[in-house]
Design a protein around this motif. Structure first.
Motif, PDB file in Angstrom:
ATOM      1  N   LEU A  38       1.141  -0.584   5.740  1.00 43.99           N
ATOM      2  CA  LEU A  38       1.518  -0.248   7.111  1.00 43.99           C
ATOM      3  C   LEU A  38       2.943   0.284   7.248  1.00 43.99           C
ATOM      4  O   LEU A  38       3.161   1.323   7.886  1.00 43.99           O
ATOM      5  CB  LEU A  38       1.303  -1.463   8.012  1.00 43.99           C
ATOM      6  N   PRO A  39       3.973  -0.362   6.675  1.00 48.79           N
ATOM      7  CA  PRO A  39       5.339   0.095   6.925  1.00 48.79           C
ATOM      8  C   PRO A  39       5.631   1.514   6.459  1.00 48.79           C
ATOM      9  O   PRO A  39       6.294   2.283   7.169  1.00 48.79           O
ATOM     10  CB  PRO A  39       6.193  -0.927   6.172  1.00 48.79           C
ATOM     11  N   ALA A  40       5.162   1.899   5.276  1.00 49.42           N
ATOM     12  CA  ALA A  40       5.443   3.250   4.780  1.00 49.42           C
ATOM     13  C   ALA A  40       4.817   4.298   5.689  1.00 49.42           C
ATOM     14  O   ALA A  40       5.454   5.292   6.060  1.00 49.42           O
ATOM     15  CB  ALA A  40       4.927   3.411   3.352  1.00 49.42           C
ATOM     16  N   GLY A  41       3.551   4.095   6.065  1.00 50.06           N
ATOM     17  CA  GLY A  41       2.877   5.054   6.913  1.00 50.06           C
ATOM     18  C   GLY A  41       3.447   5.112   8.308  1.00 50.06           C
ATOM     19  O   GLY A  41       3.653   6.199   8.883  1.00 50.06           O
ATOM     20  N   ALA A  42       3.729   3.943   8.883  1.00 52.10           N
ATOM     21  CA  ALA A  42       4.262   3.903  10.240  1.00 52.10           C
ATOM     22  C   ALA A  42       5.640   4.546  10.313  1.00 52.10           C
ATOM     23  O   ALA A  42       5.951   5.265  11.272  1.00 52.10           O
ATOM     24  CB  ALA A  42       4.313   2.461  10.739  1.00 52.10           C
ATOM     25  N   LEU A  43       6.482   4.307   9.304  1.00 51.07           N
ATOM     26  CA  LEU A  43       7.804   4.926   9.304  1.00 51.07           C
ATOM     27  C   LEU A  43       7.685   6.440   9.189  1.00 51.07           C
ATOM     28  O   LEU A  43       8.397   7.189   9.885  1.00 51.07           O
ATOM     29  CB  LEU A  43       8.650   4.373   8.157  1.00 51.07           C
ATOM     30  N   LEU A  44       6.812   6.914   8.333  1.00 52.26           N
ATOM     31  CA  LEU A  44       6.605   8.357   8.189  1.00 52.26           C
ATOM     32  C   LEU A  44       6.217   8.972   9.529  1.00 52.26           C
ATOM     33  O   LEU A  44       6.761  10.010   9.940  1.00 52.26           O
ATOM     34  CB  LEU A  44       5.511   8.612   7.145  1.00 52.26           C
ATOM     35  N   ALA A  45       5.286   8.328  10.232  1.00 52.36           N
ATOM     36  CA  ALA A  45       4.827   8.852  11.515  1.00 52.36           C
ATOM     37  C   ALA A  45       5.927   8.772  12.573  1.00 52.36           C
ATOM     38  O   ALA A  45       6.151   9.740  13.323  1.00 52.36           O
ATOM     39  CB  ALA A  45       3.587   8.088  11.970  1.00 52.36           C
TER      40      ALA A  45
END
Length: 266
Positions: free
Chosen positions: A215-222
């Motif tokens: 979750l954190p990697a994807g959410a930060l990217l978005a």
């Protein structure tokens, strides 16, 4: 902490892991059951994770790493913690579907400051540093436009592995999305969905008790691409690696699309 150097380490690590996965997926893949919810793990998960752990801990021996398959490695209680998803899309690889990515995040005080996602199939890598935007491997900044369709939004759905088939909330959410969305994708690879949202390929993501490791990697990217993330009740949402599963439900979309998406799930 030099986050630019950390991004370089992370990008090189996920791309090396991606090359390993791409080559391994061309042959027979060893698959075995994982847990009791129908999930699986492959030999490629383990090989990719080993490579990523070695790369990260060689560069940052004082850091902690939480990896999907092996759990905690490195220095417990460290100021900096890496999250490692060595093969996001394991179930796809297990059935020969070339839809998978590799992702890592670097966190401090529970919040991701760096996120990197690599797609071995398309040979693309996306990364973000908090407060500094999201970029593709070409150097192009990610900034998806607001482009609503009269036929409804194109959405992705993600949920935690342990969600039962008869979970009432999950069933209601998916029914509402199926009724109003143009299409609802269930990719079995949440990080790929986040990358698609950050690029503007899809209009939104709805997550229900999502898994924390990816979750954190994807959410930060978005987020760094301009995407807004809200809890299902509309409250501001901040992913934290210590958050319990019941606090990992959200909608994510272009800020102008969030009110409509919240109306669907509420």
């Amino acid at each position: 902490m030099d986050l630019d150097h950390a991004r370089t380490v992370a990008v090189e690590a996920v791309e090396a892991a991606g090359a390993l996965l791409l080559e391994g997926a061309r042959g027979a893949v060893g698959v075995r059951a994982k847990g009791v919810a129908g999930d699986v793990v492959t030999d490629l998960d383990l090989a990719s994770e080993k490579l990523l752990l070695e790369r990260i801990l060689t560069a940052y021996p004082s850091h902690a790493v939480i990896a999907e398959e092996s759990g905690l490695a490195g220095s417990a209680g460290a100021e900096w913690t890496w999250l490692v998803d060595p093969l996001d899309g394991t179930n796809n690889v297990a059935i020969g579907l070339p839809t998978y990515v590799v992702g890592v995040a670097l966190c401090r005080a529970g919040r991701a400051l760096l996120g990197v996602v690599h797609d071995p199939v398309s040979a693309q890598t996306w990364s973000a540093i908090r407060g500094r935007g999201a970029v593709a491997s070409s150097g192009a900044r990610l900034a998806p436009p607001y482009a609503p369709s009269p036929h409804g939004p194109l959405l992705a759905w993600t949920q935690g592995y342990d969600i039962a088939r008869d979970d009432v909330t999950a069933l209601r959410l998916k029914t509402a999305l199926d009724r109003h969305a143009r299409r609802v994708l269930q990719l079995w690879a949440p990080l790929l969905a986040w990358a698609m949202l950050a690029r503007g390929d899809i209009d939104g993501i709805v997550g229900y008790r999502a898994e924390m490791v990816d979750l954190p990697a994807g959410a930060l990217l978005a987020r760094e691409a301009g995407i807004e993330i809200r809890a299902l009740d509309g409250r501001p949402y901040e992913e934290c690696i210590d958050a319990p599963a019941e606090e990992r439900s959200f909608v994510a979309a272009h800020p102008r699309a969030v009110p409509g998406l919240l109306a669907l799930v509420q």
